[in-house]
Design an enzyme around this catalytic site. Structure first.
Site, short mmCIF file in Angstrom:
data_model
loop_
_atom_site.label_atom_id
_atom_site.label_comp_id
_atom_site.label_asym_id
_atom_site.label_seq_id
_atom_site.Cartn_x
_atom_site.Cartn_y
_atom_site.Cartn_z
NE ARG A 1 -2.63 0.95 3.49
CZ ARG A 1 -3.33 0.64 4.57
NH1 ARG A 1 -4.57 0.17 4.46
NH2 ARG A 1 -2.80 0.80 5.77
CE LYS B 1 -2.37 4.68 7.22
NZ LYS B 1 -3.63 5.23 7.73
CD GLU C 1 -11.76 5.65 4.37
OE1 GLU C 1 -11.28 4.79 5.12
OE2 GLU C 1 -11.13 6.11 3.41
N1 PLP Z 1 -9.23 4.23 6.53
C1 PLP Z 1 -8.41 5.24 6.89
C2 PLP Z 1 -8.73 6.60 6.40
C3 PLP Z 1 -7.29 4.98 7.70
O1 PLP Z 1 -6.49 5.96 8.06
C4 PLP Z 1 -7.06 3.67 8.15
C5 PLP Z 1 -5.90 3.37 8.97
O2 PLP Z 1 -4.91 2.89 8.53
C6 PLP Z 1 -7.94 2.66 7.76
C7 PLP Z 1 -9.01 2.98 6.96
C8 PLP Z 1 -7.73 1.26 8.20
O3 PLP Z 1 -6.72 0.65 7.46
P1 PLP Z 1 -5.87 -0.54 8.08
O4 PLP Z 1 -6.85 -1.58 8.47
O5 PLP Z 1 -5.01 -0.98 6.94
O6 PLP Z 1 -5.13 0.00 9.21
C1 COI Z 2 -4.18 3.34 11.53
O1 COI Z 2 -5.14 2.70 11.89
O2 COI Z 2 -3.03 2.87 11.48
C2 COI Z 2 -4.34 4.72 11.11
O3 COI Z 2 -3.51 5.19 10.40
C3 COI Z 2 -5.51 5.45 11.58
C4 COI Z 2 -5.19 6.75 12.25
C5 COI Z 2 -4.35 6.62 13.47
C6 COI Z 2 -4.66 7.74 11.27
#
Ligand code: PLP
Ligand code: COI
Length: 341
Positions: A82, A184, A220
């Site tokens: 990612r 991200k 989201e």
């Molecule tokens: N959506 C956003 C906007 C996020 O910042 C995060 C955090 O990482 C997620 C979703 C969840 O992603 P992940 O499960 O890969 O941490």
């Molecule tokens: C995460 O879940 O790792 C995120 O990046 C969410 C938030 C802390 C920005």
């Protein structure tokens, strides 16, 4: 390994400086070997690409102590992939995926004393990030970059841990169609700050963002994807090109189908149908699965039957299975658990 004297059970989701961090610099078209450093500060040009035009992206993952005392990281290869996608979209050089995983391993290993013990409820949050470090004044990508990884022990993202939260439908948009919502990028979070401060000031824990084009579909929150459970126990998650492809959500959908034998659907979710769901949760590395008890839509409340006291039954099963896999109590699918040796 002596652990640091930290009150693990009572830490929140904040920054605690740990001993070592990884740094690698990109210059003259290539990444250097990188190294661990004690220096927790960053010194860059006043005109650095990150400072002027927000050229930065990041990742988030966690290290866990398993029941049998190993330290493991959950699916770091997916974070590496990612981050590659984020870098390409932001015209940044890719930090190679194998080196990304190695850097995570090195950094966690150097901070083992900060990996919270099994059963403490805390974990070691790992934050890889990259930014344009050389000067740019015309709008263009920087020529030099820094990739860094630091760690910080964390507790629950939302105060109260597994207690259901209340969110509001935001009047702000998070991501445009064909924009950067699927990566991200730091800029996605900068523009969400006003919305989250506003939501907090009004007494809500988070925002539900709708699709910017039609404002009819669920996207989201500022830091997590949604999962919903229908009254007949189908697990539903929104499909959109402008949300972050959450690794937690992808894992939960797999767990729902293959461990719990539930029907799963990744599809567009209209806000109009949200009132008919039985359960709602936010999922992400930081959030794990945080149950949503109530959604406020401009004064109109949607109250889920699971209530404000505890997680709904399917959310709880998903939570228990996922955290069971992460903490080594339940056998993981091939390749999900990366052991730090
Ligand atoms: N959506 C956003 C906007 C996020 O910042 C995060 C955090 O990482 C997620 C979703 C969840 O992603 P992940 O499960 O890969 O941490
Ligand atoms: C995460 O879940 O790792 C995120 O990046 C969410 C938030 C802390 C920005």
């Amino acid at each position: 390994m002596d652990k640091k004297n930290i009150d693990w059970a009572n830490i929140g989701f904040g920054y605690v400086q740990t001993d070592k961090r990884f740094v690698s610099n990109f210059k003259d078209g290539k990444w250097d070997d990188g190294q661990l450093t004690d220096d927790a500060t960053v010194v860059i040009s006043e005109c650095a690409g990150v400072l002027q035009y927000a050229q930065t992206c990041f990742e988030g993952m966690k290290a866990y102590t398993t029941e049998d005392g190993r330290v493991v990281v959950f699916r770091p290869d997916l974070n590496a992939k990612r981050m590659e996608d984020s870098a390409k979209r932001l015209e940044m050089p890719v930090f190679p995926q194998d080196r990304f995983v190695k850097a995570i391993e090195e950094t966690v290993k150097a901070n083992l004393a900060y990996v919270p013990p099994y059963g403490s409820g805390a974990t070691l949050y790992i934050r890889p990030y990259m930014f344009g470090s050389s000067s740019v004044i015309g709008v263009k990508p920087a020529e030099e970059y820094q990739f860094r990884v630091f760690t910080t022990p964390v507790g629950p993202y939302f105060k109260g841990g597994a207690k259901p939260i209340t969110i509001k439908v935001s009047d702000f948009d998070r991501a445009a169609p064909h924009g950067t919502g699927h990566i991200k990028a730091g800029l996605n979070y900068a523009m969400s700050l006003h919305a989250i401060v506003t939501a907090h000031a009004e007494g809500f824990d988070e925002n539900m963002y709708l699709d910017a084009a039609t404002r009819t579909k669920v996207e989201e929150t500022g830091g997590a994807n949604f999962i919903f459970v229908t009254k007949d126990n189908t697990v539903v998650t929104p499909k959109s090109n402008s949300i972050l492809p959450s690794i937690t959500r992808r894992s939960l959908m797999y767990v729902a189908e293959h461990y719990l034998g539930l029907k799963v659907e990744e599809r567009e979710v209209y806000f109009d149908e949200v009132k008919d769901f039985a359960e709602c949760g936010l999922c992400g590395t930081a959030a794990v699965i945080s149950p949503v008890g109530k959604i406020n839509d401009h004064g109109k409340e949607i109250c889920f039957p699971s209530g404000m006291e505890e997680m709904g039954p399917i959310t709880k099963k998903l939570y228990d299975t996922l955290t069971g896999i992460q903490m080594g109590r339940i056998e993981a699918p091939e390749g999900w658990i990366y052991e730090i040796k």
